[in-house]
Design a protein around this motif. Structure first.
Motif, PDB file in Angstrom:
ATOM      1  N   GLN A 251      50.642  12.559  64.428  1.00 58.19           N
ATOM      2  CA  GLN A 251      49.916  13.781  64.102  1.00 58.19           C
ATOM      3  C   GLN A 251      48.430  13.466  63.924  1.00 58.19           C
ATOM      4  O   GLN A 251      48.054  12.307  63.743  1.00 58.19           O
ATOM      5  CB  GLN A 251      50.453  14.383  62.803  1.00 58.19           C
ATOM      6  N   ARG A 252      47.604  14.513  63.881  1.00 56.11           N
ATOM      7  CA  ARG A 252      46.165  14.393  63.664  1.00 56.11           C
ATOM      8  C   ARG A 252      45.833  14.773  62.215  1.00 56.11           C
ATOM      9  O   ARG A 252      46.435  15.732  61.684  1.00 56.11           O
ATOM     10  CB  ARG A 252      45.384  15.309  64.617  1.00 56.11           C
TER      11      ARG A 252
ATOM     12  N   GLN B  33      45.431  18.520  61.056  1.00 58.65           N
ATOM     13  CA  GLN B  33      46.317  19.516  61.688  1.00 58.65           C
ATOM     14  C   GLN B  33      47.740  19.469  61.121  1.00 58.65           C
ATOM     15  O   GLN B  33      48.676  19.046  61.791  1.00 58.65           O
ATOM     16  CB  GLN B  33      46.335  19.269  63.207  1.00 58.65           C
TER      17      GLN B  33
ATOM     18  N   VAL C  92      50.241  15.232  56.543  1.00 57.01           N
ATOM     19  CA  VAL C  92      50.052  14.302  57.663  1.00 57.01           C
ATOM     20  C   VAL C  92      49.783  12.900  57.111  1.00 57.01           C
ATOM     21  O   VAL C  92      50.327  11.911  57.600  1.00 57.01           O
ATOM     22  CB  VAL C  92      48.875  14.766  58.558  1.00 57.01           C
TER      23      VAL C  92
ATOM     24  N   ARG D  45      46.772  22.756  66.980  1.00 62.14           N
ATOM     25  CA  ARG D  45      47.465  21.537  66.526  1.00 62.14           C
ATOM     26  C   ARG D  45      47.968  20.789  67.760  1.00 62.14           C
ATOM     27  O   ARG D  45      48.540  21.395  68.675  1.00 62.14           O
ATOM     28  CB  ARG D  45      48.648  21.918  65.636  1.00 62.14           C
TER      29      ARG D  45
ATOM     30  N   SER E 166      50.360  17.374  68.678  1.00 60.29           N
ATOM     31  CA  SER E 166      51.191  16.289  68.151  1.00 60.29           C
ATOM     32  C   SER E 166      51.830  15.584  69.345  1.00 60.29           C
ATOM     33  O   SER E 166      51.870  16.119  70.458  1.00 60.29           O
ATOM     34  CB  SER E 166      52.258  16.828  67.192  1.00 60.29           C
TER      35      SER E 166
END
Ligand code: AKG
Ligand code: FE2
Length: 353
Positions: free
Chosen positions: A208-209, A212, A229, A278, A280
């Motif tokens: 993930q970022r 986000q 996250v 978002r 991923s």
């Protein structure tokens, strides 16, 4: 159906360092897998570097930025590889009014370093990096599962990794959840980025970022617990740990002792029409297609009796009876969403995932 005990102080999933291969680490993984079905893996000692993961996200962004008409060329086919557009998949058909607010690109397993599908031109120049990323995902999944084997006291060493043969349903999936344009019909209380589901394979890795969030997991009380996250106290603010979850097949394999927990992805509640996009990246790890899902040779598994009526797996196509092979389970689940997509295809040109 898989759900977890939230406890009094909210959900705090453990961050586990797998650089050492020991019974102690195996027990840490086992505890998290039986309590939550979800845990974080510290990136240290996994073979992933920040640059490598950033580059994958860059490739994903570049692909999704192409015009739809171009992405159509790589529309998903019956092998479950390729691109599916917005609302092309519905993970929880019983509860959702519309398909998921996402688009995805599925990359099936590489054979001898080569992709097994036509690749978009944006990815074609990066096959070696993609293959290295996929190989690292596979290695990390083998290691986590063999450590779980130690935690489960399985009598045969490498029980799990030796059953992760080719061909299999292993898939790297790029996901893009756009924020919602003003002119799109969207109800914040109802519409969802990815409907409630459990995953179909053995285990899943999620990248993930940092800015986000959106993933939530279902607790025993029926409430949804957000999963940050980056958990509190983690040493990096830019390179998140890998979120790992147990999926249906590892749960079948252990008589439900390891939990395949239901999860979903929501739009951030505090922002208008979904806030930022978002992105991923998911790695769905699957055993070899013809691997049988009989309980693993472990005293702990033998002692664990699934309560009557307990169902493993949730969402479109979740089997009510035990699947016999890995491929049979995967096909059951893809079939359920495939039917939906054929219907959508006729109306709106929706895809298949
Ligand atoms: O994008 C995410 O954060 C999770 C996606 C997911 O759960 C899935 O694709 O199975
Ligand atoms: Fe999932």
């Amino acid at each position: 159906m898989g759900s977890i005990q939230e406890g009094n102080s909210g959900l705090r999933l453990p961050v586990i360092d797998i650089s050492e291969f020991s019974v102690e680490v195996g027990k840490q993984l086992f505890d998290a897998a039986t309590r939550y079905g979800f845990l974080y893996i510290d990136t240290k000692g996994t073979g992933f570097t920040e640059g490598m993961v950033d580059q994958e996200f860059e490739l994903s962004r570049e692909f999704f930025a192409l015009p739809e008409a171009q992405k159509e060329q790589w529309r998903i086919n019956e092998t479950n590889r390729g691109w599916t557009g917005m609302h092309g998949e519905i993970l929880d058909p019983n509860s959702q009014r519309k398909g998921d607010f996402k688009e995805a690109f599925n990359i099936g397993e590489f054979m001898n370093g080569k992709p097994s599908q036509p690749m978009p031109h944006t990815l074609e120049a990066h096959i070696d990096e993609l293959a290295q990323f996929e190989r690292t995902c596979k290695k990390v999944c083998d290691r986590i599962q063999d450590l779980l084997g130690l935690g489960l006291e399985v009598e045969e060493p490498n029980f799990f990794s030796s059953r992760h043969t080719q061909p299999s349903g292993c898939t790297v999936r790029f996901l893009h959840y756009p924020s919602v344009p003003e002119d799109v019909d969207y109800e914040p209380e109802v519409d969802i980025r990815a409907g409630a589901h459990s995953d179909y394979g053995s285990i899943t890795l999620l990248f993930q970022r940092p800015s986000q969030p959106g993933l939530e997991i279902l607790t025993v009380g029926g409430s949804w617990a957000p999963v940050p996250v980056i958990p509190e106290g983690y040493p990096s603010a830019t390179f998140p740990p890998i979120l790992v979850n147990i999926a249906d097949l590892l749960s079948y394999w252990t008589n439900g002792l390891l939990k395949s927990t239901v999860h979903r992805v929501i739009f951030p509640k505090d922002s208008r029409r979904g806030g930022e996009d978002r992105y991923s990246i998911v790695y769905f790890c699957h055993p070899g297609d013809d691997v049988e899902l009989v309980p693993v040779p472990s005293k702990l598994v033998a002692a664990h009796v699934l309560e009557d009526g307990t169902q493993i797996g949730y969402g479109g196509g979740a089997a009510t009876k035990r699947a016999i092979t890995a491929r049979e389970h995967l096909n059951n689940r893809l079939q359920a969403t495939y039917e939906f997509r054929i219907e959508k295809n006729n109306k709106t040109g929706g895809g298949k995932a």
